[in-house]
Design an enzyme around this catalytic site. Sequence first.
Site, PDB file in Angstrom:
ATOM      1  N   GLY A   1      -3.500   6.112  -8.359  1.00 22.20           N
ATOM      2  CA  GLY A   1      -2.512   5.357  -9.120  1.00 22.20           C
ATOM      3  C   GLY A   1      -3.168   4.770 -10.352  1.00 22.20           C
TER       4      GLY A   1
ATOM      5  N   LEU B   1      -9.722   1.129  -9.810  1.00 16.08           N
ATOM      6  CA  LEU B   1     -10.536   1.747 -10.866  1.00 16.08           C
ATOM      7  C   LEU B   1     -11.064   0.705 -11.853  1.00 16.08           C
ATOM      8  CD1 LEU B   1      -8.327   4.904 -11.475  1.00 16.08           C
ATOM      9  CD2 LEU B   1     -10.566   4.849 -10.364  1.00 16.08           C
TER      10      LEU B   1
ATOM     11  N   HIS C   1       0.210  -2.168  -5.182  1.00 19.03           N
ATOM     12  CA  HIS C   1      -1.065  -2.398  -5.898  1.00 19.03           C
ATOM     13  C   HIS C   1      -0.824  -2.273  -7.411  1.00 19.03           C
ATOM     14  CE1 HIS C   1      -5.582  -1.613  -6.425  1.00 19.03           C
ATOM     15  NE2 HIS C   1      -5.085  -1.204  -7.587  1.00 19.03           N
TER      16      HIS C   1
END
Length: 140
Positions: free
Chosen positions: A46, A95, A136
């Site tokens: 994502g 990330l 998230h």
Amino acid sequence: MSQRKIVIEPDPILREKSNILETVDDELRKLLDDMLETMYAAPGIGLAAVQVGILKRIIVIDISKDQEKKTPLFLVNPEIISRSKKTSVYEEGCLSLPGHFAEIERPAECHLKYLDYSGKEKTLKASGLLATCIQHEIDH
Ligand code: GNR
Ligand code: NI
């Protein structure tokens, strides 16, 4: 398509609130395409626009496994309209926080509305990893 640079903590933009989009046009679709390429290259499942330095409420997701057919999902102005009382826990990574992982408890299912790649209003009922990933990304 082109890859964009992923913003890493502690960049202050990651604390900012992203803005609602008025329309889905070709320029926005170009950004969605770039985000998908950036996410696949990372690799991740994502990516929220703020993670490429853009404060817009758009998300790309693909939770398919390496060997499987790709299933990209583009969400513009996603909004959770209901969520389950039942929760689930996943080990989440981000990330923008390389090397950090944490078990996060969230509603196991969520129902959302959003605009799709063509700007059409859609709804989606998500469960499992997809529900976790959507939540998230919306948190970003
Ligand atoms: O790649 C990612 N993996 C992941 C694993 C569990 C729960 C959420 C995620 S999202 C993350 C990519 C990312 O940082 N998205 O914002
Ligand atoms: Ni993240």
